[in-house]
Design an enzyme around this catalytic site. Structure first.
Site, PDB file in Angstrom:
ATOM      1  CG  ASP A  13     -16.272   7.193 -53.217  1.00  0.00           C
ATOM      2  OD1 ASP A  13     -16.294   7.109 -51.974  1.00  0.00           O
ATOM      3  OD2 ASP A  13     -14.823   7.549 -52.701  1.00  0.00           O
ATOM      4  N   GLY A  14     -17.867   9.855 -52.196  1.00  0.00           N
ATOM      5  CA  GLY A  14     -17.566  10.889 -51.652  1.00  0.00           C
ATOM      6  C   GLY A  14     -16.025  11.030 -51.434  1.00  0.00           C
ATOM      7  CD  GLU A  51     -18.106   8.383 -49.492  1.00  0.00           C
ATOM      8  OE1 GLU A  51     -19.677   8.232 -49.811  1.00  0.00           O
ATOM      9  OE2 GLU A  51     -17.849   8.113 -49.434  1.00  0.00           O
ATOM     10  CG  ASP A  73     -16.461   3.994 -49.773  1.00  0.00           C
ATOM     11  OD1 ASP A  73     -17.212   5.114 -50.013  1.00  0.00           O
ATOM     12  OD2 ASP A  73     -15.411   4.663 -50.776  1.00  0.00           O
ATOM     13  CG  HIS A 128     -10.165   3.799 -50.818  1.00  0.00           C
ATOM     14  ND1 HIS A 128      -9.511   4.212 -51.746  1.00  0.00           N
ATOM     15  CD2 HIS A 128     -10.238   4.674 -49.809  1.00  0.00           C
ATOM     16  CE1 HIS A 128     -10.191   5.968 -51.353  1.00  0.00           C
ATOM     17  NE2 HIS A 128     -11.247   5.760 -50.496  1.00  0.00           N
ATOM     18  CG  ASP A 138     -11.659   7.515 -54.113  1.00  0.00           C
ATOM     19  OD1 ASP A 138     -11.512   8.590 -53.475  1.00  0.00           O
ATOM     20  OD2 ASP A 138     -10.671   7.452 -54.499  1.00  0.00           O
TER      21      ASP A 138
END
Length: 159
Positions: A13-14, A51, A73, A128, A138
């Site tokens: 995740d970024g 990301e 994501d 999320h 995250d």
């Protein structure tokens, strides 16, 4: 060939506070019972770059050729890799079309090179939404983006 390669799960995740802004990436590698987390950040960057960095850092951490399921994501990342956009941009001299340059060619080049070394399947997960590993990455990314004295994302800042 595939049967002899190790199977690794990579979750990424970024995060970016502002876009552009201070950014971070979080990566979790899982191989059998082994887990390795990696994170970092930059003082000025974009969410898409973070990301991509999360995926690159995860793939760079592999010490041998592997079969990888890479979970993210980021639709930008998944679509560019699974729909062949990144390869097309590369073949067109990092142009999306006659008038528009592809963004982040430095990172796409690294990612394409790494994907030639491993058998990588990109898998999109809804962000999320309670996915444990995505939520963990995250948190890693957000924490990394909040560190003091973040380094410069030199390619981004020189654009």
């Amino acid at each position: 060939m595939t049967n002899s390669l190790k199977k690794v799960l990579i979750y990424t995740d970024g995060a970016c506070s502002g876009n552009p802004g201070k950014g971070g990436y979080g990566t979790l590698l899982i191989y059998n019972e082994h887990r390795k987390e990696l994170s970092g950040g930059f003082r000025l960057t974009t969410n898409n770059r973070m990301e991509m960095m999360a995926a690159i850092i995860g793939l760079e951490a592999l010490t041998m050729n592997c079969v990888v399921n890479l979970y993210t994501d980021s639709r930008y990342l998944v679509d560019a890799m699974t729909k062949g956009w990144a390869k097309k941009w590369q073949a067109n001299g990092w142009k999306r079309n006659d008038k528009e340059s592809a963004k982040n060619p430095d990172l796409w080049q690294k990612l394409l090179t790494l994907c030639n070394q491993h058998e990588v399947e990109f898998v999109w997960v809804k962000g999320h939404s309670g996915h444990p590993e995505n939520e963990y990455c995250d948190r890693l990314a957000v924490q990394a983006s909040q560190q003091p004295d973040l380094p410069i994302d030199e390619v981004y800042e020189q654009q």
